[in-house]
Design an enzyme around this catalytic site. Structure first.
Site, PDB file in Angstrom:
ATOM      1  N   GLY A 182       8.132   1.392  -7.484  1.00 34.81           N
ATOM      2  CA  GLY A 182       9.090   2.128  -6.650  1.00 34.81           C
ATOM      3  C   GLY A 182      10.301   2.596  -7.421  1.00 34.81           C
ATOM      4  O   GLY A 182      10.509   2.261  -8.584  1.00 34.81           O
ATOM      5  N   GLY A 190      13.492   2.353  -8.701  1.00 39.78           N
ATOM      6  CA  GLY A 190      14.478   1.314  -8.934  1.00 39.78           C
ATOM      7  C   GLY A 190      15.854   1.839  -9.273  1.00 39.78           C
ATOM      8  O   GLY A 190      16.834   1.098  -9.220  1.00 39.78           O
ATOM      9  N   ARG A 222       2.928  10.369  -6.457  1.00 37.89           N
ATOM     10  CA  ARG A 222       2.193  10.044  -7.668  1.00 37.89           C
ATOM     11  C   ARG A 222       0.846   9.415  -7.314  1.00 37.89           C
ATOM     12  O   ARG A 222       0.622   9.017  -6.170  1.00 37.89           O
ATOM     13  CB  ARG A 222       3.006   9.047  -8.501  1.00 37.89           C
ATOM     14  CG  ARG A 222       4.467   9.449  -8.697  1.00 37.89           C
ATOM     15  CD  ARG A 222       5.386   8.220  -8.682  1.00 37.89           C
ATOM     16  NE  ARG A 222       6.807   8.593  -8.677  1.00 37.89           N
ATOM     17  CZ  ARG A 222       7.520   8.793  -9.766  1.00 37.89           C
ATOM     18  NH1 ARG A 222       6.972   8.646 -10.960  1.00 37.89           N
ATOM     19  NH2 ARG A 222       8.791   9.149  -9.688  1.00 37.89           N
ATOM     20  N   ASP A 230       1.818   5.571 -12.231  1.00 37.29           N
ATOM     21  CA  ASP A 230       3.059   5.843 -11.510  1.00 37.29           C
ATOM     22  C   ASP A 230       3.818   7.019 -12.108  1.00 37.29           C
ATOM     23  O   ASP A 230       4.814   7.471 -11.540  1.00 37.29           O
ATOM     24  CB  ASP A 230       3.957   4.602 -11.472  1.00 37.29           C
ATOM     25  CG  ASP A 230       4.210   4.010 -12.842  1.00 37.29           C
ATOM     26  OD1 ASP A 230       3.247   3.508 -13.446  1.00 37.29           O
ATOM     27  OD2 ASP A 230       5.355   4.045 -13.323  1.00 37.29           O
TER      28      ASP A 230
END
Length: 487
Positions: A84, A86, A177, A246
């Site tokens: 995620g 950050g 993504r 990602d």
């Protein structure tokens, strides 16, 4: 300034989690991309002080609704179920002048619910690198995220050492993504997975909606875009550095410029990333890695597809295998363009393979080689011939290759093909040592070198004095062999 919408925020939790930027001490604007802002629909540009406040996150931009995006990822082959944003916040989406929905995101704006113990900040150096490289890629016509603004924070962040901090504003067709799909798939929430897939189809691949199996059509379309993207990367020697799932965009854009760089002395196994000890993401491995990432995407879509059992697996596998012929076709086209050959020339593959051997064995700089070949095609003089031979440690072998090339090259006889050749071969790239010079100067408070380099890399075919000066390959003492994650 921008008219925000928030379609992504309507998707199920935790794909989007509301979060606010953490104010910085003393924001100052480094750069603002006014032409891009106008493309995004901005009608009035406020003063510099207001831009600094907005693009640092100190003041909310009117209409923004910031949130962090959840995603998972295979990082160097190891699956992490929750990563995620950050240190990034999606401010919202805008509809640009072409009718395309595009994300606007702050990077380095502070901690989020996905920070995993990090500080949520970014050093100045990676912000400048991403600004320069992404705008160069856009100037080359390669699908990419864009740089809208960069702001210093007036604070220090600690990575390898204490460094000046900065906040970067990125524009993307979307930030979805492969890892976004993995994030939902691991939760076995088929309803949320379908909502995400339908969102992607509507936003990026609307033609898939009318297919017999929309989710298979989505996979097919994503495979096609990725195949073309990777071929275009490699045509200019780009090495992404962290092709984790990602960092693999479903929209088919280049995203997440961390430890990236451009090939200089040609070596198919070249790696720039300080963390890629196993050479997983080396230059020549990029097509296979992209295909591997797409296979992970296919796995997430299986529950939505119409076929079942062995037929389903075979169908998805065949779609992933189609990456190779799509990549090969685009690469052949690009090779013909770069070599000044007829479009789809049957000689392109063999000649390019031969030249790559010459560049590798002769320790030739990739960009300088193709620039010199383009100049020779435009004016086949002794001067340009000798200039090519000075680039290699094996001039006799290169001379033999040039004889074979001259038999089939048409650029010197066809103005249209010469123009195509020039547009395939930039004069300048953002060379590692030049980017490092810019960063070093900026750390001393001098941003003039950044603006000078930005001006030339965003006009990569213009043959100016500044371009020629900054295009020169690094000397041995100037070489920067490793780059680091930062933003």
């Amino acid at each position: 300034m921008l008219s925000f919408e928030h379609l992504y925020a309507t998707l199920p939790d935790p794909l989007w989690v509301a979060s606010q930027a953490t104010p910085v001490a003393q924001p100052e604007l480094i750069a603002f991309n006014a032409p891009l802002a106008e493309e995004l629909g901005a009608k009035e540009i406020p003063d510099t002080a207001t831009l600094a406040q907005w693009f640092s996150g100190n003041q909310p931009m009117p209409g923004a609704n910031p949130g962090a995006l959840g995603y998972a990822g295979h990082q160097f082959g190891n699956f992490v179920p929750q990563l995620g944003d950050g240190r990034a916040l999606l401010l919202g989406e805008v509809i640009d002048q072409h009718g395309t929905r595009r994300d606007v995101q702050l990077k380095g704006s502070g901690r989020t619910p996905f920070s995993r113990g990090g500080d949520g900040r970014s050093p100045l150096g990676p912000v400048l690198r991403e600004y320069l490289v992404s705008e160069f890629m856009a100037a080359m016509g390669i699908p990419t995220t864009r740089a809208l603004a960069a702001v210093t924070s007036g604070e220090r962040v600690v990575r390898q050492m204490a460094e000046p901090g900065a906040v970067f504003t990125r524009v993307a067709n979307s930030h979805i993504r492969v890892g976004t799909f993995q994030f939902i798939a691991t939760r076995q929430d088929e309803q949320a997975l379908k909502a995400l897939a339908d969102h992607v189809i509507a936003r990026h691949y609307p033609e898939a909606a009318s297919a017999e199996d929309p989710y298979l059509a989505l996979l097919e379309a994503a495979v096609a875009r990725q195949a073309v993207l990777i071929a275009r990367w490699m045509s200019i020697g780009f090495i992404h550095g962290v092709m984790n799932t990602d960092n693999s965009s479903i929209a088919g854009e280049t995203i997440d410029y961390g430890p990236c760089a451009f090939m200089e002395q040609f070596d198919p196994q070249k790696v720039f990333s300080s963390i890629d000890q196993g050479r997983r993401y080396a230059f020549e491995n990029q097509p296979a890695i992209a295909q591997w990432n797409l296979a992970r995407f296919a796995e997430t879509l299986l529950p939505l597809m119409r076929e079942e059992g062995d037929a389903l697996i075979a169908q998805a596998t065949d779609t992933i295998r189609h990456f190779e012929p799509l990549f090969d076709a685009e690469q052949r086209r690009l090779h013909a363009d770069k070599l000044g050959l007829e479009a789809q020339s049957e000689h392109a593959k063999a000649l390019m393979e031969g030249l790559e051997i010459q560049m590798h064995q002769g320790r030739m700089d990739m960009t300088a080689t193709f620039d010199a070949l383009t100049q020779y095609a435009a004016s086949p003089s002794d001067e340009h011939y000798e200039a090519l031979l000075t680039l290699t440690t094996q001039p006799d072998e290169l001379a033999q290759w040039l004889k074979a090339w001259q038999v089939v090259a048409v650029a010197s006889k066809d103005a249209e093909r010469l123009s195509v050749m020039r547009q395939a071969n930039p004069i300048i790239i953002p060379r590692n040592h030049r980017v490092q010079e810019v960063i070093d100067a900026a750390y001393d408070g001098d941003f003039a070198p950044f603006h000078t380099l930005l001006a030339v890399v965003t006009k990569p075919f213009d043959d100016s004095a500044d371009a020629r000066r900054l295009a020169a390959p690094a000397t041995q003492s100037e070489q920067v062999l490793r780059t680091f994650c930062g933003t």
